[in-house]
Design a protein around this motif. Structure first.
Motif, PDB file in Angstrom:
ATOM      1  N   LYS A 285       0.823  -1.216   0.000  1.00 32.10           N
ATOM      2  CA  LYS A 285       0.000   0.000   0.000  1.00 32.10           C
ATOM      3  C   LYS A 285       0.855   1.263   0.000  1.00 32.10           C
ATOM      4  CE  LYS A 285      -4.032  -2.027   2.338  1.00 32.10           C
ATOM      5  NZ  LYS A 285      -4.860  -2.013   3.565  1.00 32.10           N
ATOM      6  N   LEU A 293      -3.901   1.351  -6.576  1.00 28.82           N
ATOM      7  CA  LEU A 293      -4.437  -0.011  -6.517  1.00 28.82           C
ATOM      8  C   LEU A 293      -4.967  -0.296  -5.123  1.00 28.82           C
ATOM      9  CD1 LEU A 293      -1.765  -2.062  -8.502  1.00 28.82           C
ATOM     10  CD2 LEU A 293      -3.954  -1.184  -9.307  1.00 28.82           C
ATOM     11  N   ARG A 294      -6.006  -1.115  -5.075  1.00 30.51           N
ATOM     12  CA  ARG A 294      -6.617  -1.460  -3.786  1.00 30.51           C
ATOM     13  C   ARG A 294      -6.192  -2.866  -3.386  1.00 30.51           C
ATOM     14  NH1 ARG A 294     -11.604  -3.661  -1.865  1.00 30.51           N
ATOM     15  NH2 ARG A 294     -12.205  -2.723   0.133  1.00 30.51           N
ATOM     16  N   PHE A 295      -5.231  -2.927  -2.459  1.00 32.59           N
ATOM     17  CA  PHE A 295      -4.778  -4.212  -1.951  1.00 32.59           C
ATOM     18  C   PHE A 295      -5.499  -4.521  -0.639  1.00 32.59           C
ATOM     19  CE2 PHE A 295      -1.042  -3.276  -4.638  1.00 32.59           C
ATOM     20  CZ  PHE A 295      -0.972  -4.483  -5.325  1.00 32.59           C
ATOM     21  N   THR A 296      -6.000  -5.731  -0.517  1.00 28.44           N
ATOM     22  CA  THR A 296      -6.667  -6.190   0.698  1.00 28.44           C
ATOM     23  C   THR A 296      -6.145  -7.580   1.043  1.00 28.44           C
ATOM     24  OG1 THR A 296      -8.467  -7.337  -0.440  1.00 28.44           O
ATOM     25  CG2 THR A 296      -8.752  -4.965  -0.054  1.00 28.44           C
ATOM     26  N   THR A 299      -6.807 -10.036  -1.638  1.00 29.87           N
ATOM     27  CA  THR A 299      -5.920 -10.026  -2.806  1.00 29.87           C
ATOM     28  C   THR A 299      -4.808 -11.049  -2.643  1.00 29.87           C
ATOM     29  OG1 THR A 299      -6.319  -7.636  -2.938  1.00 29.87           O
ATOM     30  CG2 THR A 299      -4.588  -8.544  -4.342  1.00 29.87           C
ATOM     31  N   ALA A 361      -5.371  -7.518  -8.377  1.00 33.45           N
ATOM     32  CA  ALA A 361      -5.959  -6.470  -7.529  1.00 33.45           C
ATOM     33  C   ALA A 361      -6.979  -5.655  -8.316  1.00 33.45           C
ATOM     34  CB  ALA A 361      -4.862  -5.565  -6.984  1.00 33.45           C
ATOM     35  N   ALA A 365     -11.119  -5.549  -7.628  1.00 34.95           N
ATOM     36  CA  ALA A 365     -11.793  -4.272  -7.385  1.00 34.95           C
ATOM     37  C   ALA A 365     -12.946  -4.075  -8.364  1.00 34.95           C
ATOM     38  CB  ALA A 365     -10.790  -3.121  -7.494  1.00 34.95           C
ATOM     39  N   GLU A 369     -16.977  -3.834  -7.428  1.00 33.98           N
ATOM     40  CA  GLU A 369     -17.757  -2.660  -7.820  1.00 33.98           C
ATOM     41  C   GLU A 369     -18.988  -3.048  -8.629  1.00 33.98           C
ATOM     42  OE1 GLU A 369     -17.184   1.508 -10.363  1.00 33.98           O
ATOM     43  OE2 GLU A 369     -15.481   0.183  -9.986  1.00 33.98           O
TER      44      GLU A 369
END
Length: 470
Positions: A285, A293-296, A299, A361, A365, A369
């Motif tokens: 992050k 980018l949305r890292f969780t 992911t 990633a 996302a 969405e």
């Protein structure tokens, strides 16, 4: 020339769809591929583009009405169209095929669930802005079934002898009160017979009179005054709320029953110290090269699953009962269970095994969405080979996930919690999660399932282990 557009097959052999909302009204000019309606299949809400450039002549179904594939949906006034394909419908990327186009005046559809005799005019329900309430706000009565002239003539009215227009709850109320709807004058829009019309005709115009006609166990019928019920399908009845079983809920129920009674399922659990993975997540992050980018945790779990599947391919297979074959997939369409306002859906990322961490990633996302906006297409809900369900977002640690029909495995990912854990010979606060793996024991032996789960755990406990497994 009038062209009638029939409801197309929206994929995967779906036989019907519910009209959610019309984006057009009779008399409105539309262009080719302009969105004219939203329809809900058992899997997704799909936008239907116009197959013609022309003018809307008639809409053949109210919002909330279930229409069978191949039945009339909308009529167009098309200038200069001919029968040799001058303005044939154009397939969209998210539609498998369109229904046949027929000239007005052709033989009536047999046993159609929607009558074309009373097309919707200006009475089009407005789409609710909140997806969670859209189903309720858009519910509308289904039109009466219309039998073909050559069958069931005595049992069902023809378009010229249509029975009085009313909703199912109103017809139930009339039956309970012994009221013949043929004798009731409708005061609703376009002559719709309302609940008040029936009560006024019977002289039972009080809530007490309505309650006396039937109890809560009688199904959607008399509704106490002020109970907040509508005249849509289902509604509040006394101290109960009844809703029709349809759409995603109906599909999910059928899938879960099929899963439970066809595949012998086994579930294994593994609790893992994922502190190194969470530290990696923090670094990703903060890395400028991954900005935007949305890292969780999902992911990284997804990437670990893809690596583990490559080393344990039996978890990525299918039992073909009809052909008496075991199908081994050489690709991974990774399903992600998503809780949406419409219910549980499982869209999948095609060829996820080919994606880098960055690409994965982005794909996750986009999937999330579209699921939240109820814009997942039938194609994205079909063809999955392995599924992940993230129950940790609800604060749940572990469970026994049900296999998605046709798949050999599903992994439930629990909540990441800080708790005392043995680390390097001492007790320390570590970040820990539990993995729950269910698999089809016809395809996957206990050893194979255990090795897969252990591989996922090893990667999450030490992401560097990926280098030894690829």
């Amino acid at each position: 020339m009038i062209k009638v557009f029939n409801l197309p097959d929206l994929g995967e052999g779906l036989t019907e769809s519910e009209v959610v909302a019309w984006k057009v009204t009779p008399g409105q000019a539309v262009a080719l591929n302009e969105i004219i309606a939203e329809v809900e299949t058992a899997k997704a809400v799909v936008e239907l583009p116009s197959p013609f450039t022309g003018t809307i002549s008639a809409l053949h179904a109210d919002p909330g009405t279930v229409v069978e594939v191949g039945r009339p949906l909308v009529s167009f006034e098309v200038a200069g169209a001919d029968d040799d394909g001058a303005q044939q419908p154009r397939r969209e990327a998210n539609l498998v095929g369109y229904g046949a186009l027929v000239e007005t005046g052709g033989r009536p559809a047999r046993r159609a669930r929607v009558t074309a005799a009373s097309p919707v005019e200006s009475r089009v329900a407005t789409t609710a802005t909140d997806p969670a309430t859209a189903a309720a706000s858009l519910a509308a009565p289904a039109a009466a079934p219309v039998a073909a002239p050559d069958e069931d003539a005595a049992a069902a009215p023809t378009p010229r002898e249509e029975r009085p227009r009313s909703t199912p709850p109103v017809r139930k109320l009339a039956k309970d009160l012994g009221v013949d709807l043929e004798l009731v004058a409708g005061t609703g829009e376009r002559g719709l017979i309302t609940r008040e019309d029936v009560l006024a005709f019977s002289g039972a115009g009080t809530s007490a009179g309505a309650d006396a006609a039937g109890g809560p166990t009688d199904g959607p019928g008399p509704v106490p005054a002020g109970a907040g019920a509508t005249e849509a399908e289902g509604g509040v009845v006394g101290r109960e709320t009844r809703s029709p079983i349809k759409g995603v809920r109906k599909h999910t129920a059928a899938a879960m029953v099929a899963s439970a009674f066809t595949a012998p399922q086994v579930t294994e659990f593994l609790t893992v110290d994922v502190t190194p993975t969470m530290e990696l997540l923090t670094r990703l992050k903060a890395d400028r090269s991954f900005a935007g980018l949305r890292f969780t945790p999902l992911t990284l779990v997804s990437k670990a699953v893809l690596v583990a599947l490559a080393n344990n391919p039996t978890l990525n297979s299918h039992w073909d009962e009809a052909a008496q074959e075991i199908v081994q997939y050489h690709y991974v369409n990774l399903g992600i269970a998503a809780a949406t306002p419409r219910g549980l859906t499982v869209p999948n990322i095609k060829d996820a095994h080919r994606l880098s961490l960055r690409e994965l990633a982005v794909a996750l996302a986009e999937l999330a969405e579209k699921a939240r906006a109820a814009r997942t297409t039938p194609a994205e809900l079909s063809g999955g080979t392995f599924t992940i369900t993230n129950i940790g977002v609800f604060g749940i640690d572990a469970g026994t996930p049900m296999l998605y029909p046709g798949e050999a495995g599903i992994l439930a990912v629990g909540a990441v919690r800080r708790q005392p854990w043995e680390h390097e010979g001492e007790v320390a606060l570590r970040q820990v999660l539990t993995l729950s793996l269910s698999f089809d024991h016809r395809l996957v032996d206990g050893e194979q399932g255990s090795r897969f789960l252990a591989d996922v755990g090893r990667i999450l406990a030490d992401p560097g282990m990926v280098l030894t497994m690829i």
